[in-house]
Motif scaffolding. Structure first.
Motif, PDB file in Angstrom:
ATOM      1  N   GLU A  26       0.833  -1.207   0.000  1.00 14.02           N
ATOM      2  CA  GLU A  26       0.000   0.000   0.000  1.00 14.02           C
ATOM      3  C   GLU A  26       0.864   1.252   0.000  1.00 14.02           C
ATOM      4  O   GLU A  26       0.568   2.237  -0.671  1.00 14.02           O
ATOM      5  N   TRP A  27       1.935   1.214   0.770  1.00 15.29           N
ATOM      6  CA  TRP A  27       2.829   2.367   0.869  1.00 15.29           C
ATOM      7  C   TRP A  27       3.512   2.610  -0.490  1.00 15.29           C
ATOM      8  O   TRP A  27       3.605   3.744  -0.979  1.00 15.29           O
ATOM      9  N   ILE A  28       3.959   1.515  -1.091  1.00 14.35           N
ATOM     10  CA  ILE A  28       4.598   1.613  -2.408  1.00 14.35           C
ATOM     11  C   ILE A  28       3.624   2.217  -3.405  1.00 14.35           C
ATOM     12  O   ILE A  28       3.958   3.118  -4.170  1.00 14.35           O
ATOM     13  N   ARG A  29       2.389   1.729  -3.368  1.00 17.59           N
ATOM     14  CA  ARG A  29       1.391   2.226  -4.296  1.00 17.59           C
ATOM     15  C   ARG A  29       1.117   3.704  -4.064  1.00 17.59           C
ATOM     16  O   ARG A  29       1.044   4.499  -4.997  1.00 17.59           O
ATOM     17  N   TYR A  30       1.014   4.070  -2.786  1.00 16.79           N
ATOM     18  CA  TYR A  30       0.761   5.471  -2.462  1.00 16.79           C
ATOM     19  C   TYR A  30       1.897   6.355  -2.969  1.00 16.79           C
ATOM     20  O   TYR A  30       1.675   7.362  -3.640  1.00 16.79           O
ATOM     21  N   THR A  31       3.146   5.953  -2.657  1.00 22.41           N
ATOM     22  CA  THR A  31       4.310   6.744  -3.044  1.00 22.41           C
ATOM     23  C   THR A  31       4.373   6.887  -4.558  1.00 22.41           C
ATOM     24  O   THR A  31       4.611   7.970  -5.093  1.00 22.41           O
ATOM     25  N   SER A  32       4.121   5.767  -5.235  1.00 18.73           N
ATOM     26  CA  SER A  32       4.181   5.766  -6.681  1.00 18.73           C
ATOM     27  C   SER A  32       3.096   6.661  -7.276  1.00 18.73           C
ATOM     28  O   SER A  32       3.357   7.478  -8.163  1.00 18.73           O
ATOM     29  N   GLU A  33       1.882   6.540  -6.761  1.00 17.89           N
ATOM     30  CA  GLU A  33       0.789   7.339  -7.317  1.00 17.89           C
ATOM     31  C   GLU A  33       0.941   8.814  -6.987  1.00 17.89           C
ATOM     32  O   GLU A  33       0.633   9.681  -7.807  1.00 17.89           O
ATOM     33  N   ALA A  34       1.445   9.089  -5.790  1.00 16.55           N
ATOM     34  CA  ALA A  34       1.653  10.485  -5.412  1.00 16.55           C
ATOM     35  C   ALA A  34       2.698  11.112  -6.323  1.00 16.55           C
ATOM     36  O   ALA A  34       2.554  12.259  -6.760  1.00 16.55           O
ATOM     37  N   PHE A  35       3.728  10.351  -6.646  1.00 17.35           N
ATOM     38  CA  PHE A  35       4.764  10.874  -7.543  1.00 17.35           C
ATOM     39  C   PHE A  35       4.185  11.153  -8.929  1.00 17.35           C
ATOM     40  O   PHE A  35       4.397  12.210  -9.504  1.00 17.35           O
ATOM     41  N   MET A  36       3.415  10.169  -9.454  1.00 12.26           N
ATOM     42  CA  MET A  36       2.843  10.334 -10.784  1.00 12.26           C
ATOM     43  C   MET A  36       1.887  11.530 -10.818  1.00 12.26           C
ATOM     44  O   MET A  36       1.837  12.264 -11.796  1.00 12.26           O
ATOM     45  N   ALA A  37       1.138  11.714  -9.739  1.00 11.44           N
ATOM     46  CA  ALA A  37       0.185  12.822  -9.694  1.00 11.44           C
ATOM     47  C   ALA A  37       0.929  14.159  -9.752  1.00 11.44           C
ATOM     48  O   ALA A  37       0.527  15.076 -10.470  1.00 11.44           O
ATOM     49  N   ARG A  38       2.022  14.231  -8.993  1.00 17.91           N
ATOM     50  CA  ARG A  38       2.818  15.471  -9.020  1.00 17.91           C
ATOM     51  C   ARG A  38       3.356  15.727 -10.413  1.00 17.91           C
ATOM     52  O   ARG A  38       3.322  16.836 -10.926  1.00 17.91           O
ATOM     53  N   GLN A  39       3.835  14.634 -11.027  1.00 18.46           N
ATOM     54  CA  GLN A  39       4.422  14.725 -12.361  1.00 18.46           C
ATOM     55  C   GLN A  39       3.394  15.240 -13.362  1.00 18.46           C
ATOM     56  O   GLN A  39       3.682  16.109 -14.167  1.00 18.46           O
ATOM     57  N   GLN A  40       2.195  14.681 -13.272  1.00 23.20           N
ATOM     58  CA  GLN A  40       1.151  15.058 -14.218  1.00 23.20           C
ATOM     59  C   GLN A  40       0.733  16.506 -14.027  1.00 23.20           C
ATOM     60  O   GLN A  40       0.498  17.223 -14.977  1.00 23.20           O
ATOM     61  N   GLN A  41       0.679  16.894 -12.770  1.00 17.86           N
ATOM     62  CA  GLN A  41       0.308  18.253 -12.444  1.00 17.86           C
ATOM     63  C   GLN A  41       1.298  19.224 -13.073  1.00 17.86           C
ATOM     64  O   GLN A  41       0.906  20.231 -13.668  1.00 17.86           O
ATOM     65  N   GLN A  42       2.576  18.884 -12.956  1.00 23.55           N
ATOM     66  CA  GLN A  42       3.602  19.752 -13.523  1.00 23.55           C
ATOM     67  C   GLN A  42       3.477  19.828 -15.028  1.00 23.55           C
ATOM     68  O   GLN A  42       3.609  20.887 -15.632  1.00 23.55           O
ATOM     69  N   GLN A  43       3.203  18.643 -15.625  1.00 24.40           N
ATOM     70  CA  GLN A  43       3.058  18.606 -17.059  1.00 24.40           C
ATOM     71  C   GLN A  43       1.903  19.478 -17.504  1.00 24.40           C
ATOM     72  O   GLN A  43       1.996  20.234 -18.448  1.00 24.40           O
ATOM     73  N   GLN A  44       0.806  19.339 -16.752  1.00 27.20           N
ATOM     74  CA  GLN A  44      -0.389  20.102 -17.044  1.00 27.20           C
ATOM     75  C   GLN A  44      -0.055  21.592 -17.020  1.00 27.20           C
ATOM     76  O   GLN A  44      -0.397  22.345 -17.917  1.00 27.20           O
ATOM     77  N   GLN A  45       0.660  21.974 -15.974  1.00 24.43           N
ATOM     78  CA  GLN A  45       1.008  23.377 -15.830  1.00 24.43           C
ATOM     79  C   GLN A  45       1.880  23.834 -16.974  1.00 24.43           C
ATOM     80  O   GLN A  45       1.754  24.949 -17.459  1.00 24.43           O
ATOM     81  N   GLN A  46       2.759  22.921 -17.416  1.00 29.14           N
ATOM     82  CA  GLN A  46       3.642  23.292 -18.503  1.00 29.14           C
ATOM     83  C   GLN A  46       2.872  23.490 -19.797  1.00 29.14           C
ATOM     84  O   GLN A  46       3.080  24.472 -20.503  1.00 29.14           O
ATOM     85  N   THR A  47       1.954  22.551 -20.092  1.00 28.81           N
ATOM     86  CA  THR A  47       1.177  22.714 -21.324  1.00 28.81           C
ATOM     87  C   THR A  47       0.300  23.948 -21.234  1.00 28.81           C
ATOM     88  O   THR A  47       0.134  24.663 -22.208  1.00 28.81           O
ATOM     89  N   ASP A  48      -0.253  24.180 -20.051  1.00 23.43           N
ATOM     90  CA  ASP A  48      -1.063  25.382 -19.867  1.00 23.43           C
ATOM     91  C   ASP A  48      -0.247  26.624 -20.192  1.00 23.43           C
ATOM     92  O   ASP A  48      -0.699  27.513 -20.896  1.00 23.43           O
ATOM     93  N   SER A  49       0.955  26.664 -19.671  1.00 16.53           N
ATOM     94  CA  SER A  49       1.749  27.862 -19.852  1.00 16.53           C
ATOM     95  C   SER A  49       2.220  27.997 -21.298  1.00 16.53           C
ATOM     96  O   SER A  49       2.495  29.087 -21.771  1.00 16.53           O
ATOM     97  N   LYS A  50       2.298  26.861 -22.021  1.00 22.57           N
ATOM     98  CA  LYS A  50       2.677  26.940 -23.427  1.00 22.57           C
ATOM     99  C   LYS A  50       1.529  27.518 -24.252  1.00 22.57           C
ATOM    100  O   LYS A  50       1.707  28.414 -25.058  1.00 22.57           O
ATOM    101  N   SER A  51       0.349  26.954 -24.043  1.00 21.90           N
ATOM    102  CA  SER A  51      -0.782  27.367 -24.844  1.00 21.90           C
ATOM    103  C   SER A  51      -1.270  28.755 -24.438  1.00 21.90           C
ATOM    104  O   SER A  51      -1.853  29.479 -25.221  1.00 21.90           O
ATOM    105  N   ASN A  52      -1.038  29.078 -23.192  1.00 23.06           N
ATOM    106  CA  ASN A  52      -1.540  30.352 -22.687  1.00 23.06           C
ATOM    107  C   ASN A  52      -0.424  31.038 -21.905  1.00 23.06           C
ATOM    108  O   ASN A  52      -0.294  30.839 -20.705  1.00 23.06           O
ATOM    109  N   PRO A  53       0.370  31.839 -22.603  1.00 22.04           N
ATOM    110  CA  PRO A  53       1.560  32.417 -21.963  1.00 22.04           C
ATOM    111  C   PRO A  53       1.216  33.229 -20.724  1.00 22.04           C
ATOM    112  O   PRO A  53       2.047  33.366 -19.828  1.00 22.04           O
ATOM    113  N   GLY A  54       0.004  33.708 -20.651  1.00 18.29           N
ATOM    114  CA  GLY A  54      -0.378  34.505 -19.485  1.00 18.29           C
ATOM    115  C   GLY A  54      -0.363  33.693 -18.207  1.00 18.29           C
ATOM    116  O   GLY A  54      -0.202  34.237 -17.118  1.00 18.29           O
ATOM    117  N   ALA A  55      -0.527  32.379 -18.331  1.00 15.30           N
ATOM    118  CA  ALA A  55      -0.594  31.525 -17.148  1.00 15.30           C
ATOM    119  C   ALA A  55       0.775  31.042 -16.696  1.00 15.30           C
ATOM    120  O   ALA A  55       0.896  30.295 -15.743  1.00 15.30           O
TER     121      ALA A  55
END
Lengths: 219, 186
Positions: A26-55
């Motif tokens: 369970e701990w492994i799964r949590y750590t792994s999913e938490a990492f992936m979630a952070r990663q995706q969030q960052q990616q999201q922010q990056q694409t957002d900032s690409k498509s919309n420089p204001g962000a």
């Protein structure tokens, strides 16, 4: 006359292994999913900032550097099958850190009532015998050294891998055999650090449950 | 079946299990809780996460329980509570509990834990008063019972870590689930 009946310290009480293994999973799964979630969030922010420089300003408030290669136009990486190897490596690093934390604590308990280990070889032997016994109820099967700070610990029946079904490379990181093995790498490195040796620990799982850990201690 | 019978069954079941040091479990759990406290901003969401992890463990653990405990179907909820207290807790955590404080409908009771291996080495600072340290166990009980089609609510009401005399889990029966139910976790 001295009373010979000294009360020996009680052997540590035991619990069943299965809840422990499930807890680790369970701990492994949590750590792994938490990492992936952070990663995706960052990616999201990056694409957002690409498509919309204001962000762009919002996208960087996190303050974390985006891992190289992770966010390079791979918008499909939300599905687990298209995980980049950098993502998987990142998860394994997170798991290693989790093991590191645990390894230090374990050794603190194990060495509480014994004299300080001085010699590098004694410390590695301590890992193979005492730490292994504590974790797996057995000693490591084989220890090799190149006498220049390089050690290989081999275990043919790693308990934590016993119940893992074979997984394809597309499996989510927390289901791969490398996940618990990364944790063990961290535990070993944490133990070594606590005993005064800074080392790097890597592992290879040729055929689960057979596994070998290589330790490199820079001179 | 009698309490004595369950105590014996718990002993036998535990003796058949692969073992690991209780200390290792306590250290591992402690590290997990530490990490959750770092990751989450609110203590309440740590409680929720622990309960959820317990639930995931419980739905898997119940298979092993049914296979190895040698316990047949329970007659009623009182029976179920005794089985948890005397057999399941013994088999997995090597502790037992007393079942007390039944309500008049026999749908709610309290499990008084004699010992909790997760609590070893733990001291909760005053700032952590909201943390339900052992909440994982409640999740395990809820997940396990849900697999046998019984929905319950389960939570710590007293905790020695918070200065209470005993650790107590409140267990309340909600409903029997129909065959098809939605797995809320997946």
């Amino acid at each position: 006359m001295v009373d010979e009946t000294v009360t020996l310290p009680q052997p540590p009480a035991e619990v069943a292994e299965s809840p422990f293994i499930l807890l680790c999973n369970e701990w492994i799964r949590y750590t792994s999913e938490a990492f992936m979630a952070r990663q995706q969030q960052q990616q999201q922010q990056q694409t957002d900032s690409k498509s919309n420089p204001g962000a762009a300003a919002d996208g960087t408030t996190d303050g974390r550097p985006v891992a190289a290669g992770a966010g390079e136009g791979s918008s499909s990486s939300s599905s687990p099958s298209s995980l980049s190897s950098a993502d998987v490596d990142g998860v394994m690093v997170a798991l290693e850190e989790m093991g590191f934390m645990l390894g230090g604590k374990i050794v603190e308990r194990l060495t509480a009532s014994r004299s300080r280990l001085q010699d590098e070889k004694d410390i590695v032997k301590f890992i193979c015998k005492d730490l292994w016994n504590y974790l797996f109820h057995k000693q490591a099967d084989r220890l090799q050294t190149n006498r220049r700070g390089g050690y290989v610990i081999q275990d043919n029946t790693l308990r934590w891998l016993r119940h893992m079904p074979p997984m394809p490379d597309t499996a989510p990181p927390h289901k791969r055999p490398m996940a618990p093995v990364s944790v063990i790498c961290g535990i070993i490195r944490g133990a070594l650090t606590h005993l005064g040796l800074s080392a790097s620990v890597s592992a290879s799982v040729a055929e689960p449950p057979c596994c070998s850990f290589s330790i490199k201690i820079p001179s | 079946m009698s309490r004595q019978h369950y105590l014996k069954a718990g002993e036998v079941a535990f003796s058949k299990m692969d073992k690991v040091s209780a200390e290792l479990l306590a250290l591992t759990y402690g590290s997990l809780v530490t990490q959750l406290l770092k990751d989450k901003e609110e203590i309440e969401s740590v409680n929720v996460q622990l309960e959820k992890m317990g639930y995931n463990i419980g739905i898997r653990l119940v298979d092993e329980f049914l296979a190895k405990s040698g316990i047949g179907p329970c007659q009623d909820f009182r029976d179920t509570a005794e089985v948890i207290a005397k057999v399941a807790l013994k088999m997995f955590l090597n502790v037992t509990a007393d079942v007390t404080g039944w309500n008049s409908d026999l749908t709610a009771c309290t499990l008084v834990l004699h010992d909790n291996p997760l609590n070893e080495f733990v001291e909760l600072p005053a700032s952590m008063a909201g943390l339900k340290y052992g909440e994982l166990i409640c999740g395990v009980i809820r997940g396990g019972l849900e697999q046998v089609h019984m929905r319950v609510s389960c939570t710590f009401v007293k905790d020695v870590l918070k200065g209470d005399d005993t650790s107590e889990i409140a267990l309340e029966f909600k409903e029997i689930l129909k065959e098809e139910f939605v797995d809320e976790d997946e």
